[in-house]
Design an enzyme around this catalytic site. Structure first.
Site, short mmCIF file in Angstrom:
data_model
loop_
_atom_site.label_atom_id
_atom_site.label_comp_id
_atom_site.label_asym_id
_atom_site.label_seq_id
_atom_site.Cartn_x
_atom_site.Cartn_y
_atom_site.Cartn_z
N LYS A 92 2.27 2.69 2.27
CA LYS A 92 2.19 3.48 3.50
C LYS A 92 2.22 2.56 4.71
O LYS A 92 1.92 1.37 4.60
CB LYS A 92 0.97 4.39 3.51
CG LYS A 92 -0.34 3.68 3.32
CD LYS A 92 -1.47 4.69 3.37
CE LYS A 92 -2.77 3.91 3.44
NZ LYS A 92 -3.81 4.17 2.65
N LYS B 235 0.80 -1.24 0.00
CA LYS B 235 0.00 0.00 0.00
C LYS B 235 0.83 1.28 0.00
O LYS B 235 0.28 2.38 0.06
CB LYS B 235 -0.94 0.00 1.22
CG LYS B 235 -1.88 -1.20 1.22
CD LYS B 235 -2.78 -1.27 2.44
CE LYS B 235 -3.61 -2.56 2.39
NZ LYS B 235 -4.35 -2.84 3.61
#
Ligand code: C2G
Length: 129
Positions: free
Chosen positions: A47, A45
């Site tokens: 993040k 992702k």
């Protein structure tokens, strides 16, 4: 004894997470949960999760329906985890529909309906507003 395995990040633990774990457990007798490490999550992702892998693991370990927890380090190792933990069934939410069909040669693969109207991403958006 039927052994069930499932995987997830379970960041900002919510009712959708609890429901899939309850339904996964109902597919058998013993529930094993692979928690995505922070590094795996970052690779998927781009993040970091809000909660660290250590805290996410502790929360899942504390649940009555969960029997065993481990860190999922790589999506590519799923087949190895299924074998290592002797799983009879792999359960995932249907946002992953079809993605793990290759493991049907190792165990049963079931995709359960996601709980509507709740997600970690949505919770983060609401808090930000
Ligand atoms: N889930 C659900 N209903 C929601 C939100 C999530 O049923 N409203 C389910 C997902 O389908 C998944 C599990 O809860 O089966 C964990 O969701 P995430 O933490 O979002 O997991 P994800 O980051 O998709 O990681 O190897 C696969 C990955 O580790 C799965």
């Amino acid at each position: 004894m039927k052994r069930v395995i499932t995987f997830g990040t379970f960041d900002l633990f919510h009712i959708g997470h609890l429901r899939i774990l309850e339904r996964a457990k109902a597919e058998g007798d013993y529930l094993i949960v692979g928690i995505s490490t922070d590094a795996l999550n970052y690779s998927k992702k781009q993040k970091n999760p809000i909660y660290s892998e250590k805290d996410r693991k502790r929360i899942i370990e504390a649940l009555k329906v969960v029997d065993e927890v481990f860190y999922e380090e790589s999506l590519e190792l799923k087949g190895n985890y299924i074998q290592q933990f002797n799983a009879d069934v792999l359960v995932m939410g249907n946002d992953w529909e079809g993605r793990f069909d290759e493991f049907k040669s190792l165990c049963e693969v079931k995709y359960l309906e996601r709980t509507p109207s709740i997600s970690t991403t949505e919770i983060i958006e609401i808090i930000k507003e």
